[in-house]
Design a protein around this motif. Sequence first.
Motif, PDB file in Angstrom:
ATOM      1  N   CYS A  75      -1.495  -2.814 -16.105  1.00 56.32           N
ATOM      2  CA  CYS A  75      -0.101  -3.283 -16.244  1.00 56.32           C
ATOM      3  C   CYS A  75       0.061  -4.725 -15.774  1.00 56.32           C
ATOM      4  CB  CYS A  75       0.840  -2.372 -15.464  1.00 56.32           C
ATOM      5  SG  CYS A  75       1.012  -0.713 -16.183  1.00 56.32           S
ATOM      6  N   LEU A  76      -0.555  -5.053 -14.642  1.00 62.19           N
ATOM      7  CA  LEU A  76      -0.456  -6.412 -14.125  1.00 62.19           C
ATOM      8  C   LEU A  76      -1.160  -7.398 -15.058  1.00 62.19           C
ATOM      9  CD1 LEU A  76      -1.064  -5.741 -10.318  1.00 62.19           C
ATOM     10  CD2 LEU A  76       1.089  -6.340 -11.442  1.00 62.19           C
ATOM     11  N   TYR A  77      -2.261  -6.984 -15.661  1.00 61.99           N
ATOM     12  CA  TYR A  77      -2.975  -7.843 -16.594  1.00 61.99           C
ATOM     13  C   TYR A  77      -2.136  -8.102 -17.851  1.00 61.99           C
ATOM     14  CZ  TYR A  77      -6.463  -9.381 -19.981  1.00 61.99           C
ATOM     15  OH  TYR A  77      -7.148 -10.086 -20.943  1.00 61.99           O
ATOM     16  N   LEU A  78      -1.482  -7.056 -18.345  1.00 68.49           N
ATOM     17  CA  LEU A  78      -0.674  -7.201 -19.557  1.00 68.49           C
ATOM     18  C   LEU A  78       0.552  -8.064 -19.288  1.00 68.49           C
ATOM     19  CD1 LEU A  78      -0.809  -3.563 -20.979  1.00 68.49           C
ATOM     20  CD2 LEU A  78      -2.067  -5.575 -21.780  1.00 68.49           C
ATOM     21  N   VAL A  79       1.151  -7.895 -18.119  1.00 71.15           N
ATOM     22  CA  VAL A  79       2.347  -8.691 -17.765  1.00 71.15           C
ATOM     23  C   VAL A  79       1.973 -10.132 -17.474  1.00 71.15           C
ATOM     24  CG1 VAL A  79       4.187  -8.981 -16.080  1.00 71.15           C
ATOM     25  CG2 VAL A  79       3.619  -6.702 -16.907  1.00 71.15           C
ATOM     26  N   GLY A  80       0.827 -10.297 -16.774  1.00 64.61           N
ATOM     27  CA  GLY A  80       0.415 -11.639 -16.398  1.00 64.61           C
ATOM     28  C   GLY A  80      -0.233 -12.376 -17.523  1.00 64.61           C
TER      29      GLY A  80
ATOM     30  N   ILE B 121      -6.157   1.847 -11.602  1.00 65.10           N
ATOM     31  CA  ILE B 121      -6.451   1.350 -12.951  1.00 65.10           C
ATOM     32  C   ILE B 121      -5.161   1.058 -13.711  1.00 65.10           C
ATOM     33  CG2 ILE B 121      -7.431   1.987 -15.186  1.00 65.10           C
ATOM     34  CD1 ILE B 121      -9.572   3.556 -13.684  1.00 65.10           C
ATOM     35  N   VAL B 122      -4.180   1.955 -13.585  1.00 65.01           N
ATOM     36  CA  VAL B 122      -2.882   1.746 -14.244  1.00 65.01           C
ATOM     37  C   VAL B 122      -2.241   0.454 -13.745  1.00 65.01           C
ATOM     38  CG1 VAL B 122      -0.527   2.620 -14.429  1.00 65.01           C
ATOM     39  CG2 VAL B 122      -2.460   4.181 -14.705  1.00 65.01           C
TER      40      VAL B 122
ATOM     41  N   LEU C 234       8.133  -3.994  -7.906  1.00 66.83           N
ATOM     42  CA  LEU C 234       8.778  -5.050  -7.123  1.00 66.83           C
ATOM     43  C   LEU C 234       7.806  -5.910  -6.322  1.00 66.83           C
ATOM     44  CD1 LEU C 234      11.797  -2.949  -5.771  1.00 66.83           C
ATOM     45  CD2 LEU C 234      11.758  -4.465  -7.765  1.00 66.83           C
ATOM     46  N   GLY C 235       6.528  -5.749  -6.548  1.00 62.85           N
ATOM     47  CA  GLY C 235       5.566  -6.580  -5.839  1.00 62.85           C
ATOM     48  C   GLY C 235       5.399  -6.172  -4.380  1.00 62.85           C
TER      49      GLY C 235
END
Length: 268
Positions: free
Chosen positions: A263-268, A258-259, A123-124
């Motif tokens: 995850c943020l890189y893949l979503v962004g 790292i997780v 949820l940021g």
Amino acid sequence: MELWDTSDVERRGGGHYAYFASVCRICFGIALSVCAKPLVGYYSLCCACFLLFGRNYTYQRSKAGFFLAADHSLEEGRKQVSRIVGRDTSELTDQEVRTAALETLAENLSDGVIAPLFWYLLLGVPGMLAYKMVNTLDSMIGYRNERYLQFGCVAAHIDDMANYIPARLTAFLMVLCAGRPGLLRFVGKYGNRHASPNSGYPESALAGILNCRFGGPHVYFGEIVYKPFIGDKDRFIHTQDMHKAVDINRRAEILMVIVNIVCLYLVG
């Protein structure tokens, strides 16, 4: 003269307070995430993470110091540990001082680092701040005694729900970082024996890693509370065990970061 049932008033008051405080945190987080420029948002996130990890790092190093203090002065060890646990430490043995510090260390890994990052991932910033608000309320008033039972029960229940997944994720990360996936069976066996629906999982993971035993009778607010034992090897706890526990905590924290990044890189 009409008599009031204050228990219901206290319960509703506690619920309203927990709700209002969480909403305030969420609104503040939304303001940081949406209204601020991207650079400012990232800066705010870095500051929030720094505070979270700084607090956890202080706790870990302090607990390592508590072990050293317990090795040299039992009374000093009791005094230092009393600052991080809710139980009465005035009559603890040196073994119980060490055990209390280890139990709190495992639980704090979940509450202080893994759970906030988990809710940030979902949820940021609003989710992370709301979680910290609920968790702080639970630490302050979420006790099962006459003074706090009615008012703090709402915060305690919300905290239990918010930590349900993070607590189990924490145990998984600890076992993974120790390189002993077979301990997941141990966690599954002892994790649900704790009075808390969540605390038993990181504690059982650490008990399995160290091959020791947690739990047993403790004194809270003048009353003896019997907690089921977690683990089956009742051995003496050494300072080296704390150093190993701190190392496992650090590895789990890094892995969780790292997780999040991946995850943020893949979503962004």
